[in-house]
Structure formats: C-alpha cells, structure tokens
Design an enzyme around this catalytic site. Structure first.
Site, PDB file in Angstrom:
ATOM      1  N   HIS A  77       1.069  -0.949   0.472  1.00 43.47           N
ATOM      2  CA  HIS A  77       0.062  -0.168  -0.150  1.00 43.47           C
ATOM      3  C   HIS A  77       0.667   1.219  -0.222  1.00 43.47           C
ATOM      4  CE1 HIS A  77      -4.010  -2.045   0.927  1.00 43.47           C
ATOM      5  NE2 HIS A  77      -2.790  -2.571   1.676  1.00 43.47           N
ATOM      6  N   ASN A 150     -10.782  -3.233   2.855  1.00 42.73           N
ATOM      7  CA  ASN A 150     -10.449  -2.948   1.340  1.00 42.73           C
ATOM      8  C   ASN A 150     -11.559  -2.863   0.503  1.00 42.73           C
ATOM      9  OD1 ASN A 150      -7.414  -3.203   1.198  1.00 42.73           O
ATOM     10  ND2 ASN A 150      -7.822  -5.704   1.169  1.00 42.73           N
ATOM     11  N   HIS A 341      -4.212   0.701  12.360  1.00 45.51           N
ATOM     12  CA  HIS A 341      -3.599  -0.522  12.798  1.00 45.51           C
ATOM     13  C   HIS A 341      -4.758  -1.360  12.659  1.00 45.51           C
ATOM     14  CE1 HIS A 341      -2.167  -3.622  14.723  1.00 45.51           C
ATOM     15  NE2 HIS A 341      -1.646  -2.753  15.866  1.00 45.51           N
ATOM     16  N   TYR A 364       1.202  -5.124  11.709  1.00 44.40           N
ATOM     17  CA  TYR A 364       1.316  -3.220  12.097  1.00 44.40           C
ATOM     18  C   TYR A 364       2.169  -2.592  12.651  1.00 44.40           C
ATOM     19  CZ  TYR A 364      -2.624  -4.550   8.197  1.00 44.40           C
ATOM     20  OH  TYR A 364      -3.396  -4.586   6.911  1.00 44.40           O
TER      21      TYR A 364
END
Ligand code: HEM
Length: 716
Positions: A77, A150, A341, A364
């Site tokens: 990403h 997503n 996160h 994360y």
C-alpha cells in the site's frame, strides 16, 4: 504575498492539528532553530572563489535535512492518497455496541482516510489492476479506531503466515525488479496457481472492481468478521461495509492502461479536485450483524477471510455517513506519516479469531516502528488521538511529550497511583471473554477447505460484460506468464470455479483446459493430518447468485462530479455549448472544453471562450463523456484533426456517452461513433441540446454502454 484558501471544515482534530500547522506567508526565512537567514543563495566560502567552509551551519543543516527527507515506503500500500472528513451515525447502535461514536447521531467524529494500491511502489500509477486499500482512522473521544479495509470483501489467503509469500510473489520480481505495479507476471501466478484458497479473491481482482473509476466510486470492506460488544459485554459478530453514494463504477482495462500514461495521478487528482471544488465524497457505513448463537449456521466459516456473507443471507444495515471534506495541508506530514493498525480499537469493538486478522494484529505496529523510525510515531500530529494519553511509556527516538514528575511506573505511591486503570464503567477497554479449550496445533479447520463455492457465486453473479472482462483479464494476465506449466495449473483451478470461464480463458491462451486439476494442492501436514484431508473441496452454495456482487446493480441515477469533454474549434456553436453546460452543471457534472490548441476559441458569432485543454494536453480517457456542439467551421476543423477523431473513437471504444448537437455529420462520419447502432442509447445526436440533454444525462449516469464493445471493431 502568499494567499491561502481557507477551508472552513473545522473538526476537533483540525483544532488539534492547528498547533502543528506552519505557514511561511509574510515571515522571515529561518533555520530549524529560529535564526533568520540572510543569504539563501550562497554557501559560506573562503573568498568568493574559495572552498566552502565547514563552518556554514546553515548550509549543513539544510543539506542534512534534505539528505534524510525520504523514509522507507510502506512495504504494501505504498501508493496512496488521503483526506480528512467526519463521520456521523444515523441512530444509536447501543443495543449492539458501547462504542460512543456509534451512539449519538449528533456527535461528529473526525476521520482521516487513506486510499491506496497494494503492489506498486510509492510513485507508481493509480490505475494498476490491484486491490485498493480503504483505511479510515476515527479520532473518537475514547481513542482512535482504525478500520483498515480494502475495496474487496475477501482476501487471497486464509492465514497471515502466508502474507509475506503473497506479497513477495506479487511485487516486482526480485532479479530485475519488473513489472511495476502489476500482477501479470510469473511469480504471482505461480503462487496463486498453488494456492486454491485465493480463487475467490482472484475473481474479484480480475473483475472491474480492480479498476475503479474513482476512489469516490468504490466500496470498502473491513473483510474480517469483527465483534461488537455492548454495555453488558454481549458480543455480536459484525462485518463492516462502506457504500459510496455515487455508486460503484470502473474503467475499462484498455482505458486504465492509457490513463496510466496520460495521468498516473488520476485517482489522486480526482479525489483532490472533488474536495477542492466542494463535491465532498460520501459513503454510508454498513454493518452485517450476526448473533453469537448463529456463528455456525452458514455453509462457510465466519472466520474465513476468503468468504463474504451474501447480502441475501444477512442484509447490510446502513448506520452512518462518512464525508471527506478537507484535503491535507501537507502530503508527507499527513498522508505519508499516517499509521493505521487493525489493532486500534475502542471499547465496544473487538476481534474475532480469523487467523489473517490475528497476524495483522502483530504486523502493523511492527512495520511502523521501522517505517516511522521508532516507538513515538503515535505522537506525530496525524496519528495522535484527540482523546487524552497518559501512561508510563517513556523516551525513545524523537520523543515529543515532556513527561513531568518522578513516576514512570505502576503501581506507585509517589504519584498517588496515577495514572490509574479505568473500570469498564469508566470506559476501560475489556476484551470479550471467549471460552477457549483447545489443543495447541498448526492446522486449518476443515470449515476453511471450501475454496471454490463463493468464487463460483461471484462469477455467476456478474453481468455478461463483467464476465467478459474477467475472461479478458485472465487472458491478459496469464498471457504475460512465461512458464507454460503455470498457465496449465491455473486453468485447472479456474475449471473448478466455472468450466465455461476456464474454457474461454484456455481458448485465449491457445491451450486446452487440463482434464484433472493438479493435486495435491495447498498441502500442509499437522501432527496427525492426512494430506488428502486438506484438499480443497467445493460445497454446493445454496445461492445461485447475489445481486450485490454485480456493479450492474449499482447506483445509476447521478452524474454528480462527472467530467464531460466538449470538443470545440473556432466557429463552434456557443449557444449550444452554454445550454449543455447549464444542463450538466444543474446535475452537478463538469464540462471542460478541449480544442485543437490552447488559448481563446471563437464561437460562430464571434464570442471568445477559453479552451480548458488542448487535444495535446487532454485525452478522452480522462473524461466520462464527450459532447460536440455544431458550428460549420468548428466541425470542419475537427473532422480534419486526427487527434479529435481519435478522441471520439476512443471514447466510443470505451463505451462512453457521446452527444452531438447541430450539424455535426461531417465530423461524426470521420469517427466510429458515426456508425453507432440505432439502439445505442449512449450515442445521442440531435438538432439542439434542449431536446437531448436529459438523454445525455441518463447515458452518463448509466456510466457505460458495455454492449458496444462486443463487436470489437474500434481500432482506437
Ligand atoms: C484482509 C486483509 C487485509 C487488508 C484489508 C489490509 C489492508 C491494508 C491497508 C488498507 C493498508 C494501507 C494503510 C494505509 O493506507 O496506510 C495496509 C498496509 C499494510 N498491511 Fe495490510 N491488509 C490486509 C492483510 C494484511 C496482512 C495479512 C498483513 C501481514 C500479516 C498486512 C500487513 C500490512 C502492512 C505491513 C502494511 C503497511 C503498514 C504501514 O507501513 O503503515 N496486511 N493493509
């Protein structure tokens, strides 16, 4: 003197960020330590032709800072765009969650959202065929809640332990670092062809969902099953959805590839411009709620991230609205440094045991320690909560907080026991008390072994054009694969999703579908597990198709923020242009003029109109539709212009709405639009705009006339 447009959207988070905002307007240039700089053009030298002196602390500070300007990009990403906004719930969700931001419809919660692609590097094109990240940070009064989702509701893999393999496979290949931001290469399909659990996600990624028209026109999904907890700590399973009010729309693959060349920042620009012009992007937050007692009533496992809950089985309740209303002031400070996160939750929201989610809970924070350089990145303005922070964590790189007093431990008596733990009644976070009584194993539950039913459900739910696009995407991607065995293996997988799909892809690849898919697949050995028992199986889905999975059924009643190109040259009909512009703007769309050259273009009656773009600086792929006003001289010029003809041909090829008013025959006959079928409702030709503006608006709202592409006779 610099002037700055004032953004009037002021949330609690914006007030918080004000302490860090800096504006050099009307100020002296200084060093980082506040010393005014007298000469920013010359370094300090021993004589005007002499060597530069180490003493030049101003130059050294400036260059040192520059040397360290880059930080590692996100491992996934990396390419993204962000914006500020607000979220408001429609009505209290207190029955299922005690999260305060989901209880009071009057409460506005500030948010920062970042959209992204997964595979490409930070400077890669926005239009890659890829999953899009949809990450939302809610700055709630009880701390930050990050919904890190997503634009697709499922994922490639079931267990986080496979994530490094997946990402290594899709990233540019390690020996030559090619291809950039693309999955069409051997290592990706090698991995996928050996991972049948990815079949469902592959259907999504090969579909048009992987080519959004705009970030503002895509759905978002939390993917995993989460839990809501109410005041009594009663749990309800929840899946999160974002539903865009503009509907879900995509571009064509050929168009996507063109956009990547014409404007690699297409999505970034679209988001930025929409917000700057006050057309604020909006989504509704949806939830699918499943009672704890219904956990096992589905034919798939709620903990399996390769499965969605069809909306026919559990409807999506729309519970609130997200509005993006402010662009960042500084890309790096905000969009680049933001750290989402999945582990950032607030009381009332909790996790499920989805093994992909469990791995993410580790990943994360770990990755951000490296990317942002140390343990204090929560103090970076974009990351810090609006809720107060008090604890005994201390020191580390770049610590901003100046903790006072002697106490940095708990329990303590010197500090009066402070800061003290919060009871649940005082908003203390308490995990759901789930009963676990199990063997410690490395195994996958047999309820995770159905890899194909929902892939089939997705494929069967698509319209003809959507299915065609999936076939073509697979032909393209597998056509780029060099190792023949990978193609064959992949056809074996596809044949278990749909024989028809596999055969069509095979035809494009010029090889037959294998009689039997390769076995064994996805092999793993538990202590006493027979490898055969973990072979993928297909459960007959009780649903033949699900309407929500097809973009054909999306919102098609608005043209808000759509971009229409008007092709003009000297002598065009100014009244027609004005009338069409008015009609389109009344519906919230934009009309931009594109002419053979920049500068002033004259109407037939001699009025001057500034061209927004020339045919060199614009392209049809950057617009949603094309309008051609009449005017004999203009039409003659356009008919003679290869670029103007290409513009219309390409828009026609990409199935866009095209409208021409007045006598445009000479030009249209030089294009494929002039040969459009009579029943093509997206090619509209009339004597004047008054008669057809409504039909043009309907055609734009319908997004595309995909039926047009079947004949494939447009060479543009
Ligand atoms: C349902 C599956 C997943 C979804 C929806 C998802 C979503 C996202 C999103 C949206 C971002 C970008 C956040 C931003 O804009 O800054 C991101 C970044 C990231 N994801 Fe995931 N992800 C998934 C699975 C995983 C898994 C399984 C792992 C690792 C085990 C993982 C590791 C990462 C890492 C390391 C980053 C970079 C974070 C950073 O540097 O700030 N993701 N993910």
């Amino acid at each position: 003197m610099a002037t700055k447009k004032k953004n009037t959207n002021v949330s609690k988070k914006q007030v918080d960020l004000d302490t860090n905002r800096e504006d050099g307007a009307d100020q002296f240039l200084t060093t980082n330590h506040g010393v005014r700089i007298n000469d920013n053009q010359n370094s300090l030298k021993a004589g005007e032709r002499g060597p530069t002196l180490l003493e030049d602390f101003i130059m050294r500070e400036k260059i040192t800072h520059f040397d360290h300007e880059r930080i590692p990009e996100r491992i996934v990403h990396a390419r993204g765009s962000g914006a500020h906004g607000v979220f408001q719930v429609y009505e209290s969700m207190a029955k299922v969650t005690k999260a305060k931001f989901l209880q009071d419809p009057k409460r506005e919660t500030p948010v920062f959202v970042r959209f992204s692609t997964v595979a490409g590097f930070r400077g890669s094109t926005d239009l890659a065929r890829d999953v899009r990240g949809f990450a939302v940070k809610f700055y709630t009064d009880e701390g930050n809640f990050d919904l890190v989702g997503n634009n697709m509701p499922v994922f490639f893999i079931q267990d986080a332990v496979k994530f490094p393999d997946l990402i290594h496979a899709v990233k540019p290949e390690p020996h030559n670092e090619m291809p950039q931001a693309a999955s069409a290469h051997d290592t990706f399909w090698d991995f996928i062809s050996l991972m049948p659990e990815s079949a469902h996600m592959i259907m999504w990624v090969m579909s048009d969902r992987a080519l959004p028209r705009s970030y503002r026109m895509m759905e978002g999904f939390g993917v995993h099953t989460f839990r809501f907890l109410n005041e009594q700590n009663k749990s309800t399973f929840v899946k999160f959805h974002w539903k865009p009010l503009l509907g879900v729309h995509s571009v064509a693959w050929d168009e996507a590839q063109n956009i990547s060349g014409k404007d690699a920042d297409f999505h970034r620009r679209d988001l930025w411009e929409a917000i700057e012009s006050g057309v604020f992007p909006e989504w509704e937050l949806g939830v699918q709620l499943v009672k704890e007692s219904d956990e096992h009533k589905f034919e798939f496992d709620l903990l399996d991230p390769t499965k969605l809950i069809p909306e026919e089985l559990v409807p999506v309740q729309r519970i609130g609205k997200l509005t993006l209303n402010r662009n960042p002031d500084n890309f790096f400070a905000e969009t680049e440094q933001v750290a989402y996160h999945v582990g950032h939750v607030v009381p009332g929201i909790d996790f499920s045991n989805d093994p992909l989610l469990q791995g993410r809970l580790f990943s994360y924070l770990d990755t951000q320690l490296k990317r942002l350089g140390g343990p204090n990145f929560h103090e970076i303005p974009i990351n810090r909560p609006v809720a107060p922070v008090h604890n005994n964590q201390r020191d580390g790189h770049m610590r901003q907080t100046i903790n006072t007093g002697r106490v940095s431990y708990e329990p303590n008596s010197i500090g009066g026991g402070c800061p003290f733990q919060a009871a649940m009644a005082d908003g203390g976070f308490n995990s759901f008390e789930e009963r676990i009584d199990a063997k410690k194993v490395r195994q996958r539950s047999p309820s995770f072994h159905d890899h194909f039913s929902q892939a089939t459900l997705f494929y069967n739910s698509q319209s003809d054009s959507e299915q065609r696009h999936i076939v073509n995407a697979l032909r393209f991607e597998l056509g780029k694969v060099e190792i023949p065995d990978i193609r064959v293996r992949m056809l074996g997988i596809l044949s278990q999703v749909s024989k028809d799909l596999a055969e069509q892809v095979a035809e494009g690849l010029g090889i037959p579908v294998p009689a039997k898919p390769e076995q064994p697949m996805n092999q793993s050995f538990g202590a006493d597990t027979d490898p055969k028992s973990v072979q993928p199986k297909k459960v007959r889905s009780s649903l033949e198709s699900s309407a929500a999975l097809s973009m054909k059924n999306t919102v098609k009643n608005t043209i808000k923020s759509r971009k229409v190109a008007a092709l003009i040259a000297d002598g065009f009909d100014g009244k027609h242009l004005e009338a069409m512009k008015k009609a389109l703007m009344a519906e919230g769309a934009m009309l931009k003029t594109v002419a053979p050259r920049n500068g002033v273009i004259k109407t037939a009656d001699g009025k001057a109109v500034a061209a927004d773009f020339s045919l060199l600086t614009a392209a049809s792929v950057l617009f949603d539709a094309v309008y051609i006003p009449g005017g004999a001289a203009s039409i003659e010029t356009l008919a003679d212009s290869a670029d103007a003809c290409h513009f219309v041909d390409e828009a026609y090829k990409h199935c866009k709405a095209i409208c021409a008013t007045g006598d445009t025959t000479e030009f249209l006959e030089s294009t494929y639009a002039g040969e459009a079928d009579d029943d093509d409702e997206a090619v509209i030709i009339a004597a004047n705009p008054g008669k057809v503006a409504a039909a043009f608006i309907t055609a734009i709202a319908n997004h595309r006339n995909w039926d047009r592409e079947v004949e494939r006779k447009i060479p543009a």
